[in-house]
Design a protein around this motif. Structure first.
Motif, PDB file in Angstrom:
ATOM      1  N   ILE A 121       0.867  -1.175   0.000  1.00 20.92           N
ATOM      2  CA  ILE A 121       0.000   0.000   0.000  1.00 20.92           C
ATOM      3  C   ILE A 121       0.901   1.222   0.000  1.00 20.92           C
ATOM      4  O   ILE A 121       1.689   1.433   0.927  1.00 20.92           O
ATOM      5  N   CYS A 122       0.819   2.023  -1.047  1.00 23.67           N
ATOM      6  CA  CYS A 122       1.751   3.144  -1.243  1.00 23.67           C
ATOM      7  C   CYS A 122       1.086   4.453  -0.837  1.00 23.67           C
ATOM      8  O   CYS A 122       0.298   5.022  -1.594  1.00 23.67           O
ATOM      9  N   VAL A 123       1.394   4.905   0.373  1.00 25.23           N
ATOM     10  CA  VAL A 123       0.908   6.208   0.834  1.00 25.23           C
ATOM     11  C   VAL A 123       2.109   7.118   1.066  1.00 25.23           C
ATOM     12  O   VAL A 123       2.261   8.149   0.425  1.00 25.23           O
ATOM     13  N   THR A 124       3.000   6.702   1.977  1.00 24.15           N
ATOM     14  CA  THR A 124       4.229   7.473   2.202  1.00 24.15           C
ATOM     15  C   THR A 124       5.461   6.711   1.724  1.00 24.15           C
ATOM     16  O   THR A 124       6.575   7.222   1.836  1.00 24.15           O
ATOM     17  N   SER A 125       5.258   5.497   1.199  1.00 26.62           N
ATOM     18  CA  SER A 125       6.398   4.631   0.862  1.00 26.62           C
ATOM     19  C   SER A 125       6.570   4.409  -0.636  1.00 26.62           C
ATOM     20  O   SER A 125       7.246   3.468  -1.046  1.00 26.62           O
ATOM     21  N   THR A 126       5.977   5.283  -1.461  1.00 31.77           N
ATOM     22  CA  THR A 126       5.982   5.050  -2.910  1.00 31.77           C
ATOM     23  C   THR A 126       7.386   4.912  -3.476  1.00 31.77           C
ATOM     24  O   THR A 126       7.655   4.024  -4.291  1.00 31.77           O
ATOM     25  N   GLU A 127       8.307   5.768  -3.048  1.00 24.92           N
ATOM     26  CA  GLU A 127       9.671   5.719  -3.597  1.00 24.92           C
ATOM     27  C   GLU A 127      10.337   4.382  -3.299  1.00 24.92           C
ATOM     28  O   GLU A 127      11.066   3.844  -4.136  1.00 24.92           O
ATOM     29  N   ILE A 128      10.084   3.831  -2.113  1.00 23.23           N
ATOM     30  CA  ILE A 128      10.668   2.532  -1.754  1.00 23.23           C
ATOM     31  C   ILE A 128       9.970   1.410  -2.520  1.00 23.23           C
ATOM     32  O   ILE A 128      10.619   0.529  -3.087  1.00 23.23           O
ATOM     33  N   ASP A 129       8.640   1.456  -2.544  1.00 27.94           N
ATOM     34  CA  ASP A 129       7.872   0.372  -3.162  1.00 27.94           C
ATOM     35  C   ASP A 129       8.098   0.275  -4.664  1.00 27.94           C
ATOM     36  O   ASP A 129       8.061  -0.818  -5.232  1.00 27.94           O
ATOM     37  N   PHE A 130       8.349   1.417  -5.306  1.00 28.54           N
ATOM     38  CA  PHE A 130       8.576   1.430  -6.753  1.00 28.54           C
ATOM     39  C   PHE A 130      10.062   1.386  -7.105  1.00 28.54           C
ATOM     40  O   PHE A 130      10.406   1.282  -8.277  1.00 28.54           O
ATOM     41  N   GLY A 131      10.907   1.473  -6.088  1.00 28.77           N
ATOM     42  CA  GLY A 131      12.339   1.471  -6.333  1.00 28.77           C
ATOM     43  C   GLY A 131      13.008   0.216  -5.808  1.00 28.77           C
ATOM     44  O   GLY A 131      12.924  -0.849  -6.425  1.00 28.77           O
ATOM     45  N   PRO A 132      13.680   0.308  -4.647  1.00 31.61           N
ATOM     46  CA  PRO A 132      14.445  -0.847  -4.160  1.00 31.61           C
ATOM     47  C   PRO A 132      13.594  -2.073  -3.862  1.00 31.61           C
ATOM     48  O   PRO A 132      14.039  -3.200  -4.065  1.00 31.61           O
ATOM     49  N   LYS A 133      12.370  -1.865  -3.400  1.00 37.49           N
ATOM     50  CA  LYS A 133      11.558  -3.037  -3.069  1.00 37.49           C
ATOM     51  C   LYS A 133      11.082  -3.751  -4.326  1.00 37.49           C
ATOM     52  O   LYS A 133      11.085  -4.990  -4.386  1.00 37.49           O
ATOM     53  N   LEU A 134      10.696  -3.000  -5.346  1.00 36.66           N
ATOM     54  CA  LEU A 134      10.311  -3.620  -6.616  1.00 36.66           C
ATOM     55  C   LEU A 134      11.479  -4.418  -7.187  1.00 36.66           C
ATOM     56  O   LEU A 134      11.303  -5.556  -7.641  1.00 36.66           O
ATOM     57  N   ALA A 135      12.668  -3.839  -7.137  1.00 40.17           N
ATOM     58  CA  ALA A 135      13.846  -4.536  -7.664  1.00 40.17           C
ATOM     59  C   ALA A 135      14.127  -5.813  -6.878  1.00 40.17           C
ATOM     60  O   ALA A 135      14.485  -6.851  -7.450  1.00 40.17           O
ATOM     61  N   LEU A 136      13.954  -5.749  -5.551  1.00 38.54           N
ATOM     62  CA  LEU A 136      14.174  -6.929  -4.719  1.00 38.54           C
ATOM     63  C   LEU A 136      13.163  -8.018  -5.043  1.00 38.54           C
ATOM     64  O   LEU A 136      13.530  -9.186  -5.236  1.00 38.54           O
ATOM     65  N   TYR A 137      11.894  -7.672  -5.091  1.00 34.55           N
ATOM     66  CA  TYR A 137      10.861  -8.666  -5.361  1.00 34.55           C
ATOM     67  C   TYR A 137      11.063  -9.302  -6.736  1.00 34.55           C
ATOM     68  O   TYR A 137      10.873 -10.503  -6.916  1.00 34.55           O
ATOM     69  N   GLN A 138      11.450  -8.497  -7.688  1.00 30.17           N
ATOM     70  CA  GLN A 138      11.688  -9.001  -9.041  1.00 30.17           C
ATOM     71  C   GLN A 138      12.859  -9.977  -9.046  1.00 30.17           C
ATOM     72  O   GLN A 138      12.783 -11.075  -9.621  1.00 30.17           O
ATOM     73  N   ARG A 139      13.945  -9.594  -8.388  1.00 29.69           N
ATOM     74  CA  ARG A 139      15.140 -10.443  -8.346  1.00 29.69           C
ATOM     75  C   ARG A 139      14.896 -11.732  -7.558  1.00 29.69           C
ATOM     76  O   ARG A 139      15.388 -12.805  -7.927  1.00 29.69           O
ATOM     77  N   ALA A 140      14.119 -11.627  -6.483  1.00 32.73           N
ATOM     78  CA  ALA A 140      13.886 -12.779  -5.618  1.00 32.73           C
ATOM     79  C   ALA A 140      12.873 -13.760  -6.212  1.00 32.73           C
ATOM     80  O   ALA A 140      12.831 -14.919  -5.798  1.00 32.73           O
ATOM     81  N   GLY A 141      12.056 -13.290  -7.161  1.00 30.33           N
ATOM     82  CA  GLY A 141      11.105 -14.189  -7.801  1.00 30.33           C
ATOM     83  C   GLY A 141       9.691 -14.131  -7.268  1.00 30.33           C
ATOM     84  O   GLY A 141       8.940 -15.106  -7.396  1.00 30.33           O
ATOM     85  N   VAL A 142       9.290 -13.012  -6.653  1.00 33.41           N
ATOM     86  CA  VAL A 142       7.876 -12.817  -6.304  1.00 33.41           C
ATOM     87  C   VAL A 142       7.105 -12.749  -7.620  1.00 33.41           C
ATOM     88  O   VAL A 142       7.311 -11.847  -8.431  1.00 33.41           O
TER      89      VAL A 142
END
Length: 227
Positions: A121-142
């Motif tokens: 849920i992106c309210v105050t965390s959009t930069e993280i959720d669309f940046g490092p976290k997206l890259a992590l989930y993609q790399r990890a295989g979510v």
């Protein structure tokens, strides 16, 4: 003369730590509920707003209802995962259990690896959720990653294809259908209208589909092989 006891350092956003040190410090902070380590960087969340909580509960209810109707699947919220050298804490997730051939496992009380689906849920965390976290989930295989943006009222449902996320296009009927969890259907307009009755009707239609029946049979077969 005895030296004073040195209190362990806390967790500070932007600090770089190993997973082991991150988890050790968190154990010393029983009042801290939300913190993540993404690619070695600490992120401590701000207090959750009412708007965030309202979207959260809709997502959790939707996923929990599906999991209850699908033996071998389990959902959760704000759980810490050990994932590719990081410790993310997705707002919600849905996984196929290890006992039914799922891709993630357990390490003590924590999830290990990548759940099949994660939601932020992106309210105050959009930069993280669309940046490092997206890259992590993609790399990890979510395999599916959903972001829900309160500002702009936008949901992006990504599917992992050939190692990269591809955003799904909203079908003409306005119903998004999971590719990983057959029968997990979401009426997007009903979600944004907070229309639980309509969301439930659409989800029940998905659970009554042949695709969902086939998926449940497949999970049952996997469980027989795993046990």
């Amino acid at each position: 003369m005895l030296s004073p006891m040195v209190r362990p350092p806390g967790l500070v956003t932007g600090e770089r730590l190993t997973v082991e040190e991150f988890l050790r410090r968190w154990e010393e902070l029983p009042d801290l509920k939300n913190a993540e380590l993404i690619d070695g960087v600490v992120y401590v969340s701000s207090p959750v707003s009412l708007n965030h909580g309202s979207l959260d509960i809709l997502i959790h209810w939707w996923l929990a209802y599906y999991a209850q109707a699908t033996a071998g699947c389990k959902g959760g919220s704000n759980s810490t995962w050990l994932m590719s050298g990081s410790s993310p804490q997705p707002d919600a997730y849905l996984r196929v259990l290890p006992s039914h051939g799922g891709q993630s496992g357990n390490e003590g009380p924590l999830g290990a690896g990548a759940p099949e689906l994660a939601v932020e849920i992106c309210v105050t965390s959009t930069e993280i959720d669309f940046g490092p976290k997206l890259a992590l989930y993609q790399r990890a295989g979510v395999r599916e990653y959903i972001t829900v943006e309160q500002f702009g009222r936008r949901m992006t449902w990504r599917v992992l294809e050939n190692g990269a996320y591809v955003a799904q296009t909203l079908p003409p009927d306005g119903i998004v259908r999971s590719q990983v969890f057959p029968g997990l259907w979401l009426d997007l307009a009903a979600f944004w209208a907070d229309d639980g009755a309509k969301m439930l009707a659409v989800l029940n239609a998905g659970l009554a589909s042949q695709d969902h029946r086939d998926f449940v049979a497949q999970l049952t077969s996997r469980a027989a092989l795993c046990n």
